[in-house]
Scaffold this motif. Structure first.
Motif, short mmCIF file in Angstrom:
data_model
loop_
_atom_site.label_atom_id
_atom_site.label_comp_id
_atom_site.label_asym_id
_atom_site.label_seq_id
_atom_site.Cartn_x
_atom_site.Cartn_y
_atom_site.Cartn_z
N ARG A 158 0.95 -0.97 -0.29
CA ARG A 158 0.12 0.12 0.24
C ARG A 158 0.85 1.23 0.33
NH1 ARG A 158 -4.49 -2.32 4.75
NH2 ARG A 158 -5.64 -2.86 3.33
N ARG A 159 2.12 1.35 0.57
CA ARG A 159 2.76 2.26 0.93
C ARG A 159 3.82 2.77 -0.50
NH1 ARG A 159 3.70 4.15 6.46
NH2 ARG A 159 3.48 2.67 7.91
N ALA A 160 4.03 1.73 -0.75
CA ALA A 160 4.45 1.48 -2.49
C ALA A 160 3.79 2.03 -2.89
CB ALA A 160 4.90 0.53 -2.90
N LEU A 161 2.68 1.78 -3.23
CA LEU A 161 0.95 1.93 -4.47
C LEU A 161 1.27 4.08 -3.95
CD1 LEU A 161 -1.05 -0.72 -4.07
CD2 LEU A 161 -0.11 0.23 -6.57
N LYS A 162 0.91 3.95 -2.96
CA LYS A 162 0.68 5.76 -2.69
C LYS A 162 1.77 6.76 -3.69
CE LYS A 162 -1.51 5.18 1.27
NZ LYS A 162 -2.14 5.62 3.61
N LEU A 163 2.99 5.78 -3.24
CA LEU A 163 3.66 6.67 -4.13
C LEU A 163 3.68 5.93 -5.51
CD1 LEU A 163 6.42 6.11 -1.58
CD2 LEU A 163 5.24 8.49 -1.79
N GLN A 164 3.24 5.25 -6.12
CA GLN A 164 3.46 5.22 -7.65
C GLN A 164 2.74 4.07 -7.99
OE1 GLN A 164 7.03 3.05 -7.98
NE2 GLN A 164 8.71 4.68 -8.99
N ASP A 166 0.25 3.47 -10.38
CA ASP A 166 0.38 2.34 -11.80
C ASP A 166 1.82 1.96 -11.71
OD1 ASP A 166 -1.63 3.92 -12.17
OD2 ASP A 166 -0.72 5.79 -13.06
N ARG A 167 2.34 1.80 -10.44
CA ARG A 167 3.37 0.66 -10.99
C ARG A 167 2.45 -1.02 -10.84
NH1 ARG A 167 9.33 1.65 -11.41
NH2 ARG A 167 9.91 -0.06 -11.64
N TYR A 168 2.88 -1.72 -11.85
CA TYR A 168 2.16 -2.73 -12.10
C TYR A 168 2.81 -4.06 -11.26
CZ TYR A 168 0.80 -7.22 -14.21
OH TYR A 168 0.73 -8.50 -14.52
N GLU A 169 4.12 -4.01 -11.13
CA GLU A 169 4.49 -5.23 -9.93
C GLU A 169 4.30 -5.56 -8.84
OE1 GLU A 169 8.96 -5.13 -9.05
OE2 GLU A 169 8.23 -3.29 -10.56
N TRP A 170 3.96 -3.75 -8.16
CA TRP A 170 2.77 -3.53 -6.67
C TRP A 170 1.53 -3.84 -6.79
CZ3 TRP A 170 7.76 -3.53 -6.25
CH2 TRP A 170 8.90 -2.80 -5.92
N ASN A 171 1.12 -2.98 -7.83
CA ASN A 171 -0.42 -3.95 -7.87
C ASN A 171 -0.79 -5.11 -7.49
OD1 ASN A 171 -2.42 -1.35 -8.45
ND2 ASN A 171 -0.78 -0.81 -9.33
N LYS A 172 0.21 -5.54 -8.79
CA LYS A 172 0.02 -7.66 -8.72
C LYS A 172 0.48 -8.17 -6.82
CE LYS A 172 0.68 -10.84 -12.05
NZ LYS A 172 1.10 -11.85 -13.08
N GLY A 173 1.38 -7.67 -6.78
CA GLY A 173 1.69 -8.22 -5.59
C GLY A 173 0.82 -7.61 -3.94
N TYR A 174 0.06 -6.25 -4.50
CA TYR A 174 -1.06 -6.22 -3.45
C TYR A 174 -2.36 -6.66 -3.67
CZ TYR A 174 -4.89 -3.13 -1.01
OH TYR A 174 -5.33 -2.39 -0.63
#
Length: 258
Positions: A158-164, A166-174
């Motif tokens: 969630r913290r990574a996604l707040k900063l990026q 649209d980043r695919y790997e963070w969305n997928k990991g989440y």
């Protein structure tokens, strides 16, 4: 320990590293980690190298751990090119710690300095403590550790996604972390129902039919686990869908979309 060693130890404690994330050996599913390395695309392998190196260190194989970390640096540079520096923060931190534990304080200091050089070159915003690449590395590590760390993985994604966002790997990991968490909760609910059924049968007829009931509930548990296929971080089809901005039905929204 000398004063120089104590001073270096104090500075290493400030690094973002597998050695500073309070990863407990008793929580690691060590047998599974070797299998994971056979999966995935090149970037997935690069992600896994640091974690595997830490596992090797815990297994008492520091020389192999150091070799894997060196490979990790090479793979990250191959995969990310000019964006490699931020991806190497954790790798350099792990190398600094590994060199320290092996008594090579000079090399440990050198890798510590490399981390500081990256942080000076790419300072974080005042609103956050870490770069999204570090949050992501930390999240994947928690996700690979064990079920008890899934909540930490979700928080870091969630913290990574707040900063990026649209980043695919963070969305997928989440999405994977949420799926696995729900899977664990579903199994726990089924187990509670099983326990309730066994207790109820015991009160009603002495438990004469317990074995049959247990088999039926076991099938229900397996059905629950297999009802939705877990997202596969190595499936090229998933990558293609993400590249076109598609979202499968039921996929959880990222924090930025919520």
């Amino acid at each position: 320990m000398t004063d120089a060693g104590e001073d270096l130890y104090s500075r290493l404690q400030q690094l973002q590293s597998h050695f500073t994330w309070d990863l407990k050996k008793e929580d690691l599913e060590l047998e599974q980690q070797d299998e994971d390395q056979e999966l995935g695309q090149q970037r997935a392998v690069a992600h896994s190298c640091c974690f595997l190196a830490y596992v090797r260190y815990l297994q008492g194989r520091p020389e192999e751990a150091e070799s894997i970390l060196s490979q990790s640096e090479e793979k990250i540079r191959e995969c990310y090119g000019e964006e490699s520096d931020l991806r190497l923060i954790v790798t350099y931190g792990d190398l600094a710690w590994l060199k320290y534990h092996r008594g090579d304080y000079t090399q440990s200091q050198n890798f510590y300095k490399r981390v500081q050089d990256v942080l000076v070159k790419y300072p974080v915003d005042s609103s956050t403590d870490l770069h999204p690449e570090v949050y992501g590395e930390k999240a994947w590590t928690y996700l690979k550790l064990s079920k008890s760390y899934y909540s930490k993985a979700i928080d870091c994604f969630r913290r990574a996604l707040k900063l990026q966002p649209d980043r695919y790997e963070w969305n997928k990991g989440y999405a994977i972390a949420l799926y696995r968490t729900e899977e664990v909760l579903s199994i726990k609910r089924i187990e509670r129902r099983q326990q309730g059924n066994r207790e109820g049968d015991g009160e009603g007829d002495g438990g004469g039919d317990r074995e049959g009931d247990g088999e039926g509930d076991g099938e229900a548990a397996r059905d629950q686990q297999n009802h939705f296929p877990e997202p596969d971080p190595t499936d090229p089809a998933d990558d293609q869908s993400a590249a076109h901005g598609e979202r499968a039905e039921g996929t959880p929204q990222s924090p930025a979309e919520q």
